[in-house]
Design an enzyme around this catalytic site. Structure first.
Site, short mmCIF file in Angstrom:
data_model
loop_
_atom_site.label_atom_id
_atom_site.label_comp_id
_atom_site.label_asym_id
_atom_site.label_seq_id
_atom_site.Cartn_x
_atom_site.Cartn_y
_atom_site.Cartn_z
N SER A 1 -1.34 -5.88 20.27
CA SER A 1 -1.44 -7.07 19.42
C SER A 1 -0.14 -7.66 19.33
CB SER A 1 -2.04 -6.42 18.24
OG SER A 1 -0.89 -6.07 17.32
N TYR B 1 1.34 -8.36 16.27
CA TYR B 1 1.99 -7.59 15.12
C TYR B 1 2.58 -6.43 15.99
CZ TYR B 1 1.96 -3.35 12.34
OH TYR B 1 2.37 -1.99 11.76
N HIS B 2 1.89 -5.40 16.60
CA HIS B 2 2.57 -4.22 17.10
C HIS B 2 3.77 -4.81 18.08
CE1 HIS B 2 -1.42 -2.48 15.94
NE2 HIS B 2 -0.34 -1.72 15.71
N LYS C 1 6.95 -5.13 16.23
CA LYS C 1 7.35 -3.59 15.95
C LYS C 1 8.07 -3.18 17.02
CE LYS C 1 6.03 -2.21 12.05
NZ LYS C 1 6.44 -2.44 10.75
N THR D 1 5.39 1.92 14.17
CA THR D 1 3.96 2.37 14.24
C THR D 1 3.57 2.92 15.81
OG1 THR D 1 1.69 1.36 14.59
CG2 THR D 1 3.39 -0.28 14.75
N TYR E 1 0.72 -1.28 0.07
CA TYR E 1 -0.16 0.21 0.03
C TYR E 1 0.78 1.43 -0.11
CZ TYR E 1 -3.33 3.52 2.20
OH TYR E 1 -4.17 4.36 2.21
N1 LIG Z 1 -0.77 1.28 6.33
C1 LIG Z 1 -0.56 1.80 7.49
O1 LIG Z 1 -1.66 2.41 7.93
C2 LIG Z 1 0.60 1.78 8.39
C3 LIG Z 1 0.45 2.16 9.55
C4 LIG Z 1 1.67 2.14 10.62
C5 LIG Z 1 2.72 1.52 10.05
N2 LIG Z 1 2.90 0.87 8.75
C6 LIG Z 1 3.76 0.03 8.61
O2 LIG Z 1 4.27 0.30 7.06
C7 LIG Z 1 4.86 -0.57 6.49
C8 LIG Z 1 4.17 -0.67 5.16
O3 LIG Z 1 2.52 -1.03 5.31
P1 LIG Z 1 1.85 -1.13 4.32
O4 LIG Z 1 0.22 -0.70 4.69
O5 LIG Z 1 2.23 -0.58 2.96
O6 LIG Z 1 1.70 -2.84 4.23
P2 LIG Z 1 1.42 -3.77 2.98
O7 LIG Z 1 1.38 -5.12 3.47
O8 LIG Z 1 0.53 -3.26 2.02
O9 LIG Z 1 2.97 -3.70 2.50
C9 LIG Z 1 3.91 -4.50 2.86
C10 LIG Z 1 4.80 -5.15 1.68
O10 LIG Z 1 5.82 -5.83 2.16
C11 LIG Z 1 5.79 -7.25 1.56
N3 LIG Z 1 6.74 -8.21 2.49
C12 LIG Z 1 6.37 -8.45 3.77
N4 LIG Z 1 7.18 -9.40 4.13
C13 LIG Z 1 8.30 -9.49 3.14
C14 LIG Z 1 9.38 -9.99 3.12
N5 LIG Z 1 9.89 -11.07 4.10
N6 LIG Z 1 10.16 -9.96 1.98
C15 LIG Z 1 9.79 -9.18 0.83
N7 LIG Z 1 8.49 -8.45 0.78
C16 LIG Z 1 7.83 -8.56 2.23
C17 LIG Z 1 4.32 -7.62 1.40
O11 LIG Z 1 4.27 -8.38 0.21
C18 LIG Z 1 3.90 -6.10 1.16
O12 LIG Z 1 3.68 -5.86 -0.15
C19 LIG Z 1 4.64 -1.90 7.51
O13 LIG Z 1 6.00 -1.99 8.02
C20 LIG Z 1 3.54 -1.28 8.36
O14 LIG Z 1 3.73 -1.96 9.61
C21 LIG Z 1 1.75 0.89 8.00
#
Ligand SMILES: NC(=O)c1ccc[n+]([C@@H]2O[C@H](COP(=O)([O-])OP(=O)(O)OC[C@H]3O[C@@H](n4cnc5c(N)ncnc54)[C@H](O)[C@@H]3O)[C@@H](O)[C@H]2O)c1
Length: 387
Positions: A179, A181-182, A185, A144, A11
């Site tokens: 959680s 997941y958190h 982090k 996060t 995303y």
């Molecule tokens: N979207 C939010 O609101 C939000 C809020 C706080 C923190 N985050 C953090 O931001 C980061 C990105 O979030 P996002 O929403 O884009 O998530 P997302 O799941 O859309 O993107 C993460 C990407 O990483 C890839 N991935 C995961 N493990 C992998 C691995 N071992 N090797 C290669 N690729 C791998 C996944 O396939 C995915 O495409 C994450 O670390 C998440 O914890 C996101």
């Protein structure tokens, strides 16, 4: 700069990759499609069907003239990740590559184990690849705001000075989350802090709040370039979910009392915060922690906003307070600091009624793709099992 983006199919990763390429950087986009696989397995596919990363890069290049290199690689595979570092020698590595869904990690042992192993091993491997092959590389890691939880005191940006029996020491701000997941982090942050203070690497850890939004200037070139947009109970973030619920005529799912507050930001601000972190990097031996959000809202406030704007567009939006599937305070003190990124130059896109209307209009274009069975919570914390 040579910029490596881990998790670039995600995303946030994909719009970040396009942004850096459009701004003249050499971008290598890495992903292993984990998120797509987990979404398929849990029947939680995104609203928009995004072409694979290679195809998206081709479409982006044909429309903009900017190039994004793609490598399909699992960051938990150290051999391949370290080879990639050896060849590409990144000057900055942006680490998004984690399993980011709190409900997913609460499903069963197998999902908890995948979340823990994937997230910690990806972070450990990144640290070692930097130390072995690109010691000058600046790491920008997405943490996060959830790491802090909701303590009954103000939340600082990463650190807290503690006075105890007349002596003082600065510690990582106490973290207590809700959680698995958190928790991964929090463990990531501890891992980074260990290698920063012991081996002198340079790390920015961005404590990000929930992100909302669908469009960025690059993504607007073509719908095939839009970020993955999840609205289900497992991978969807709250405002994105409310937007889809409003369009589908499903009451907005506020969990419990709805006085849970969080710090939110627009997806365009995420990208800018990451850019600021890359361009004004942490010093070697510094773990720089910045709180990455632009404004706080309670769930009730967000739901009311979507309802008001949606009704103004003739959508007939209602709100339902449903049994909270999570274990979390539903009414609490919340006052997190967030000045570091503003001081670096962030100029926020605040949430406006026009902004909500624009996002609703985009979702309306895809109304027929909404699967109503993915809206209500399918994962409950108390049992720790899917219901
Ligand atoms: N979207 C939010 O609101 C939000 C809020 C706080 C923190 N985050 C953090 O931001 C980061 C990105 O979030 P996002 O929403 O884009 O998530 P997302 O799941 O859309 O993107 C993460 C990407 O990483 C890839 N991935 C995961 N493990 C992998 C691995 N071992 N090797 C290669 N690729 C791998 C996944 O396939 C995915 O495409 C994450 O670390 C998440 O914890 C996101």
């Amino acid at each position: 700069m040579r910029i490596l983006i881990l998790g670039a199919d995600g995303y946030l990763g994909w719009p970040t990759a396009m942004y850096f390429a459009a701004n003249g950087h050499e971008v290598l986009a890495v992903d292993n499609y984990l998120r797509r696989r987990l979404a398929r397995e849990t029947m939680s596919e995104a609203l928009l069907e995004a072409p694979n990363l290679q195809r998206r890069a081709e479409i982006f290049q044909s429309l903009s003239g900017h190039h994004v290199d793609v490598e399909i690689l699992d960051c938990t595979d150290y051999r391949r990740l370290s080879q990639l570092f050896e060849q590409f020698k990144p000057e900055a590595a942006i680490h998004y590559a984690e399993q980011p869904a709190a409900p997913y990690g609460m499903l069963k042992w197998s999902e908890a184990s995948l979340t823990l192993n994937n997230n910690l091993n990806a972070t450990l491997n990144l640290i070692w690849a930097v130390m072995e092959h690109a010691p000058e590389c600046r790491i920008v890691k997405l943490g996060t705001m959830g790491e802090y939880g909701t303590p009954n005191i103000d939340i600082e940006e990463g650190w807290l000075e503690v006075e105890h029996k007349g002596r003082k020491q600065k510690f990582l701000y106490p973290r207590q989350t809700g959680s698995l997941y958190h928790t991964t982090k929090i463990l990531d942050t501890d891992l980074l802090w260990f290698y920063v203070r012991t081996f002198g690497i340079a790390v920015t850890d961005l404590m990000q709040g929930p992100v909302y939004g669908i469009t960025t200037p690059e993504a607007d070139l073509d719908d095939a370039l839009l970020p993955n947009f999840h609205y289900d109970d497992i991978f969807g973030t709250v405002l994105n979910r409310f937007l889809v619920q409003a369009v589908a005529g499903i009451p907005l799912t506020v969990y419990g009392k709805g006085e849970q507050s969080r710090g939110f930001l627009d997806i365009r601000d995420t990208i800018r915060c990451v850019e600021l972190s890359v361009l004004s990097p942490a010093e070697p031996g510094q773990l720089r922690i910045m709180n990455q959000f632009t404004e706080t809202f309670s769930m009730n406030k967000l739901a009311n906003r979507v309802q008001r704007v949606g009704n103004g567009m003739g959508l007939n939006v209602s709100i339902d307070h449903i049994d909270n599937p999570r274990k979390e305070p539903e009414d609490h003190y919340y006052n997190p600091a967030h000045t570091a990124l503003l001081d670096l130059g962030l100029d926020p896109h605040y949430l406006t009624d026009e902004g909500v209307a624009t996002m609703l209009e985009k979702v309306l274009e895809y109304r027929d793709r909404i699967d109503r069975t993915r809206i209500l919570p399918r994962v409950r914390w108390k049992q720790g099992l899917s219901s």
